[in-house]
Scaffold this motif. Structure first.
Motif, short mmCIF file in Angstrom:
data_model
loop_
_atom_site.label_atom_id
_atom_site.label_comp_id
_atom_site.label_asym_id
_atom_site.label_seq_id
_atom_site.Cartn_x
_atom_site.Cartn_y
_atom_site.Cartn_z
N SER A 118 19.26 5.23 -0.13
CA SER A 118 18.22 6.09 -0.23
C SER A 118 17.77 6.46 1.09
CB SER A 118 17.22 5.43 -1.23
OG SER A 118 16.33 7.08 -1.65
N LEU A 119 17.68 7.81 1.16
CA LEU A 119 16.09 8.33 2.28
C LEU A 119 14.82 8.64 1.24
CD1 LEU A 119 15.59 8.58 4.88
CD2 LEU A 119 16.65 11.28 4.68
N SER A 120 13.93 7.44 1.52
CA SER A 120 12.98 7.34 0.69
C SER A 120 11.53 8.04 1.21
CB SER A 120 12.73 5.84 0.09
OG SER A 120 13.90 5.22 -0.11
N ASP A 121 11.17 8.43 0.26
CA ASP A 121 9.61 8.92 0.84
C ASP A 121 8.98 8.28 0.60
OD1 ASP A 121 10.35 11.74 1.01
OD2 ASP A 121 11.01 12.01 -1.13
N LEU A 122 8.28 7.93 1.37
CA LEU A 122 6.73 7.25 1.62
C LEU A 122 5.53 7.90 1.98
CD1 LEU A 122 8.63 4.30 4.51
CD2 LEU A 122 8.83 4.53 2.22
N PRO A 175 0.76 -1.02 0.34
CA PRO A 175 0.22 0.12 0.07
C PRO A 175 0.53 1.15 0.12
CG PRO A 175 -0.23 -0.89 1.98
CD PRO A 175 0.86 -1.97 1.38
N THR A 176 2.44 0.89 0.10
CA THR A 176 3.03 1.88 -0.02
C THR A 176 3.72 2.70 -2.04
OG1 THR A 176 3.52 1.50 2.18
CG2 THR A 176 4.98 2.93 0.83
N LEU A 177 2.98 3.93 -2.13
CA LEU A 177 4.29 4.71 -2.94
C LEU A 177 5.34 5.32 -2.07
CD1 LEU A 177 4.05 5.40 -5.57
CD2 LEU A 177 3.09 7.93 -4.45
N MET A 178 6.53 4.65 -3.14
CA MET A 178 7.83 4.84 -2.69
C MET A 178 8.19 6.04 -3.75
SD MET A 178 8.89 1.51 -1.13
CE MET A 178 10.26 2.04 -0.21
N ILE A 179 8.81 6.34 -3.10
CA ILE A 179 10.19 7.48 -4.07
C ILE A 179 11.36 7.52 -3.58
CG2 ILE A 179 10.47 9.87 -5.36
CD1 ILE A 179 7.19 10.47 -4.66
N ALA A 210 3.90 -3.42 12.22
CA ALA A 210 4.04 -2.62 11.47
C ALA A 210 5.39 -3.28 10.16
CB ALA A 210 4.78 -0.77 11.54
N ILE A 211 6.37 -3.96 10.80
CA ILE A 211 6.86 -5.08 10.22
C ILE A 211 5.90 -5.76 9.74
CG2 ILE A 211 8.85 -6.72 10.29
CD1 ILE A 211 9.74 -5.08 12.16
N LYS A 212 4.61 -6.38 10.93
CA LYS A 212 3.94 -7.54 10.19
C LYS A 212 3.48 -7.43 8.15
CE LYS A 212 3.35 -9.81 14.73
NZ LYS A 212 1.98 -9.74 15.57
N ARG A 213 3.40 -6.20 8.66
CA ARG A 213 2.63 -5.22 7.45
C ARG A 213 3.62 -5.07 6.07
NH1 ARG A 213 -1.08 -0.93 9.51
NH2 ARG A 213 -1.74 -1.78 11.25
N SER A 214 4.69 -4.95 6.37
CA SER A 214 5.98 -4.00 5.51
C SER A 214 6.39 -5.39 5.10
CB SER A 214 6.71 -2.74 6.34
OG SER A 214 5.73 -2.12 6.28
N GLN A 215 7.15 -6.22 5.79
CA GLN A 215 7.91 -7.46 5.42
C GLN A 215 7.22 -8.52 4.49
OE1 GLN A 215 10.99 -8.31 6.33
NE2 GLN A 215 11.04 -9.74 4.83
N PRO A 216 6.05 -8.56 4.07
CA PRO A 216 5.19 -9.82 3.53
C PRO A 216 4.96 -8.72 1.81
CG PRO A 216 4.08 -10.07 4.93
CD PRO A 216 5.10 -8.44 5.46
N ALA A 217 4.60 -7.35 1.84
CA ALA A 217 4.98 -6.70 0.72
C ALA A 217 6.05 -6.88 -0.06
CB ALA A 217 4.23 -4.92 1.09
#
Length: 180
Positions: free
Chosen positions: A92-96, A71-75, A149-156
């Motif tokens: 990168s210091l990425s914008d999320l 669900p995250t748009l990353m630049i 947050a990790i539980k959501r981010s890691q699989p994606a």
């Protein structure tokens, strides 16, 4: 620049794929910094939105990538710390842009290739993301525990990397064959 919490990991994944080309024909840095936008998009259809290359203020090679991971748009504003033919380490210091708002994270993208035999190499695509203080504050503000947050981010993150790795390898293979 936000303070980066390198002691914490939001997501981390490593995937490999075979490149059917000899090591001396592969140049990851040349491929990465000349990658056409349309080819980047083909390397993760639906996720990869745009890419381009430039240099940082101090002249370091830079790759700008826009992608959707879950669900995250990353630049991403990747600065080349290592930019060799067989190893690129991009930071990168990425914008999320997330359902919880906008914040940033450090993303380390490590691409490497090693010779398997005279005609084949193994490509490794490793991605690690570290939160910033701003990232952690945004989670806290929305009542989201870091572990959740990790539980959501890691699989994606894993899913994205798993899908893009063989397509990146195929793109690098095509570049090796054409000398592009």
């Amino acid at each position: 620049m936000s303070d980066i919490r390198t002691d914490l990991v939001v997501t981390q994944s490593v995937f490999t794929a075979t490149i059917n080309a000899p090591l001396n024909k592969i140049d990851i840095a040349k491929w990465l910094f000349a990658l056409p936008n349309a080819e980047y998009r083909r390397c993760a259809p639906g996720d990869h939105i745009a890419c381009g290359s430039t240099v940082s203020d101090d002249g370091q090679p830079m790759s700008i990538n826009v992608e959707q991971v879950g669900p995250t748009l990353m630049i991403q504003h990747y600065i080349g710390e290592i930019t060799g033919p067989h190893h690129c380490r991009m930071v990168s210091l990425s914008d999320l842009f997330t359902p919880f708002g906008r914040y940033d994270a450090q993303v380390i993208w490590d691409l490497s290739v090693r010779q398997v035999d005279d005609d084949h190499c193994e490509f490794t695509n490793a991605v690690t993301a570290h939160p910033t203080i701003r990232y952690l504050a945004a989670l806290e503000e929305h009542g989201v525990a870091f572990g959740d947050a990790i539980k959501r981010s890691q699989p994606a993150g894993e899913d994205h990397n798993r899908r893009e790795t063989p397509l990146f390898a195929a793109s690098i293979e095509r570049a090796a064959r054409t000398g592009a």
